[in-house]
Write a protein that holds these residues in place. Structure first.
Motif, mmCIF file in Angstrom:
data_model
loop_
_atom_site.group_PDB
_atom_site.id
_atom_site.type_symbol
_atom_site.label_atom_id
_atom_site.label_comp_id
_atom_site.label_asym_id
_atom_site.label_seq_id
_atom_site.Cartn_x
_atom_site.Cartn_y
_atom_site.Cartn_z
ATOM 1 N N THR A 50 8.565 -13.699 1.852
ATOM 2 C CA THR A 50 7.561 -13.343 2.841
ATOM 3 C C THR A 50 7.197 -11.877 2.675
ATOM 4 O OG1 THR A 50 7.066 -13.369 5.219
ATOM 5 C CG2 THR A 50 9.288 -12.742 4.588
ATOM 6 N N LYS A 51 6.164 -11.419 3.391
ATOM 7 C CA LYS A 51 5.664 -10.067 3.175
ATOM 8 C C LYS A 51 5.961 -9.153 4.359
ATOM 9 C CE LYS A 51 1.839 -11.343 0.109
ATOM 10 N NZ LYS A 51 0.361 -11.294 -0.084
ATOM 11 N N PRO A 52 6.205 -7.866 4.070
ATOM 12 C CA PRO A 52 6.391 -6.883 5.139
ATOM 13 C C PRO A 52 5.064 -6.554 5.812
ATOM 14 C CG PRO A 52 6.415 -5.792 3.014
ATOM 15 C CD PRO A 52 6.335 -7.270 2.723
ATOM 16 N N GLN A 53 5.126 -6.259 7.109
ATOM 17 C CA GLN A 53 3.913 -5.915 7.846
ATOM 18 C C GLN A 53 3.891 -4.454 8.310
ATOM 19 O OE1 GLN A 53 3.427 -8.835 11.037
ATOM 20 N NE2 GLN A 53 1.874 -9.859 9.804
ATOM 21 N N ASN A 54 5.046 -3.960 8.761
ATOM 22 C CA ASN A 54 5.116 -2.594 9.271
ATOM 23 C C ASN A 54 6.411 -1.935 8.825
ATOM 24 O OD1 ASN A 54 3.916 -4.449 11.646
ATOM 25 N ND2 ASN A 54 2.741 -2.562 11.524
ATOM 26 N N VAL A 55 6.394 -0.608 8.749
ATOM 27 C CA VAL A 55 7.605 0.114 8.377
ATOM 28 C C VAL A 55 7.691 1.423 9.155
ATOM 29 C CG1 VAL A 55 6.470 1.261 6.413
ATOM 30 C CG2 VAL A 55 8.963 1.040 6.447
ATOM 31 N N ILE A 82 11.904 -2.293 8.550
ATOM 32 C CA ILE A 82 10.732 -3.024 8.063
ATOM 33 C C ILE A 82 10.572 -4.324 8.851
ATOM 34 C CG2 ILE A 82 9.593 -3.975 6.031
ATOM 35 C CD1 ILE A 82 11.866 -2.383 4.428
ATOM 36 N N ARG A 83 9.404 -4.512 9.454
ATOM 37 C CA ARG A 83 9.113 -5.749 10.168
ATOM 38 C C ARG A 83 8.339 -6.690 9.258
ATOM 39 N NH1 ARG A 83 6.128 -3.952 14.225
ATOM 40 N NH2 ARG A 83 7.838 -3.758 15.729
ATOM 41 N N TYR A 84 8.749 -7.958 9.243
ATOM 42 C CA TYR A 84 8.107 -8.965 8.396
ATOM 43 C C TYR A 84 7.218 -9.894 9.217
ATOM 44 C CZ TYR A 84 10.511 -7.479 4.200
ATOM 45 O OH TYR A 84 10.910 -6.745 3.116
ATOM 46 N N GLU A 85 6.510 -10.766 8.514
ATOM 47 C CA GLU A 85 5.499 -11.620 9.127
ATOM 48 C C GLU A 85 6.036 -12.461 10.282
ATOM 49 O OE1 GLU A 85 2.563 -12.526 5.325
ATOM 50 O OE2 GLU A 85 4.509 -13.530 5.419
ATOM 51 N N SER A 86 7.281 -12.919 10.175
ATOM 52 C CA SER A 86 7.849 -13.790 11.207
ATOM 53 C C SER A 86 8.284 -13.020 12.451
ATOM 54 C CB SER A 86 9.066 -14.541 10.656
ATOM 55 O OG SER A 86 10.141 -13.635 10.419
ATOM 56 N N GLY A 87 8.357 -11.699 12.354
ATOM 57 C CA GLY A 87 8.858 -10.880 13.446
ATOM 58 C C GLY A 87 10.264 -10.368 13.203
ATOM 59 N N MET A 88 10.979 -10.938 12.226
ATOM 60 C CA MET A 88 12.313 -10.443 11.894
ATOM 61 C C MET A 88 12.211 -9.091 11.224
ATOM 62 S SD MET A 88 12.827 -10.465 8.334
ATOM 63 C CE MET A 88 14.543 -10.792 8.070
#
Length: 372
Positions: free
Chosen positions: A192-197, A255-261
């Motif tokens: 999956t891809k990272p969204q925020n850091v 690092i926040r990923y697409e699922s919220g984890m």
């Protein structure tokens, strides 16, 4: 098969040796290097190798089966852009870019070229350890991964303060130098891809008031300084406590990923000897996978029973065996078969995450991990 090399340094020379172990008919036929002394040395060692001053000259004058780029980091993007349009298979060292501008330019050039025959030097993702971790994660044994704790305590940190790596204009900082590997294998395992850091860096140890350009061998404290390299073979080592050391000596990222984890990652450059650690914990509701490259162990802890599974791996050949796997994949691309197992898409995603982490650390802000 004939290979052209742009930037004939120590790192790419090591990868070439792995290539030739897998296919003895693979020969370096041409070299581009900005250093005339290095070009001359290559000619003296092997008269059959042609040397050029520019990639354009090499591509126009000799027919090749593949190109390998091993320049200093700041040149990875401009050199890759020169090669991609040729359609030739490309082996590209990491990081694929050192600035946000370059990562955008490389993405656009890559998409415009249509050339997907690119292997990025991300050997950790193809090691036996990471392959096993991904196999276990994909099996669902530990449930969906909902948290990752990753660490890299580098026991050879002096490399980044006593040699050319101390020049941040060349390296782009230590997220790009080390975390790029770790971010890549984490992205790979998660799928999956990272969204925020959000990130933070510190420089607490390798700083000081010694004059710029001071070498260990010239220092009046060389007999007592624990970082002195004067007693070794390297008489070119610079002082780790000078005003021009460059680089942070520790850094961390959330690092926040697409699922919220989210993933927590931390790297350190003044740990030494047995304090070395590189690996991660992947936690799901059913269990936890823990592994470390230095110990060669993968452990699976089941949360709802007393069962613990332990796997051990031996050997330590070039990034824990990953270099050999990537070399074989590059050969297969040159032969016209298979697909890349470490793509430029992967390289771009990791470089972007590193650059956004650096930007976060410098500005004290959350950063969105997305291209312009």
């Amino acid at each position: 098969m004939k290979i052209g090399v742009i930037g004939y340094g120590n790192r790419i020379s090591g990868v070439i040796r792995h290539v030739q172990k897998h296919a003895s008919d693979c020969q370096v036929a041409a070299i581009v290097d900005v250093n005339p002394e290095k070009r001359q040395k290559v000619k003296q060692e092997n008269a059959d190798v042609r040397t050029f001053e520019t990639p354009e000259e090499m591509l126009n004058e000799i027919q090749l089966d593949g190109i390998m780029i091993g320049t200093r980091c700041s040149l990875h993007t401009p050199m890759a852009l020169k090669v991609l349009s040729s359609g030739l298979p490309l082996f590209l060292e990491k990081p694929v870019a050192t600035t946000l501008q370059d990562v955008q330019l490389l993405k656009e050039g890559y998409e415009a070229s249509g050339n997907r025959k690119v292997v990025v030097s991300f050997p950790l993702r193809v090691t036996s350890l990471v392959q096993l971790v991904k196999e276990i994660v994909d099996s669902g044994k530990i449930g969906t991964v909902e948290h990752v704790q990753a660490v890299n305590n580098v026991p050879y940190g002096h490399v980044y303060f006593q040699g050319w790596y101390r020049d941040e204009n060349e390296t782009g900082g230590l997220f790009l130098q080390k975390a790029t590997h770790d971010f890549d294998y984490i992205n790979y395992v998660l799928g999956t891809k990272p969204q925020n850091v959000a990130a933070m860096i510190s420089k607490q140890i390798f700083k000081g008031t010694k004059p710029a350009g001071l070498k260990c061998i010239e220092c009046d404290e060389k007999q007592t300084c624990p970082e002195s390299k004067a007693f070794g073979k390297d008489d070119k080592a610079y002082c780790s406590f000078a005003v021009d050391t460059g680089n942070e000596d520790s850094g961390s990222a959330l690092i926040r990923y697409e699922s919220g984890m989210h993933v927590s990652y931390s790297q350190n450059f003044f740990a030494r000897k047995k304090a070395a650690a590189r690996g991660a914990r992947f936690l799901g509701y059913k269990g936890t996978i823990d592994f470390d490259f230095y110990t060669g162990q993968v452990k699976v802890f089941m949360h709802h029973s007393t069962r613990i599974e332990t796997y051990e791996f031996g050997g330590d050949e070039g990034h824990f065996g990953g270099d050999s796997v990537l070399a074989k994949n590059f050969i297969e691309l040159m032969q016209g078969g298979t697909d890349s197992i470490s793509t430029l898409d992967d390289g771009l995603q990791s470089a972007l995450l590193c650059l956004k982490a650096k930007q976060s650390a410098l500005t004290g802000t959350f950063q969105q991990v997305s291209f312009e």
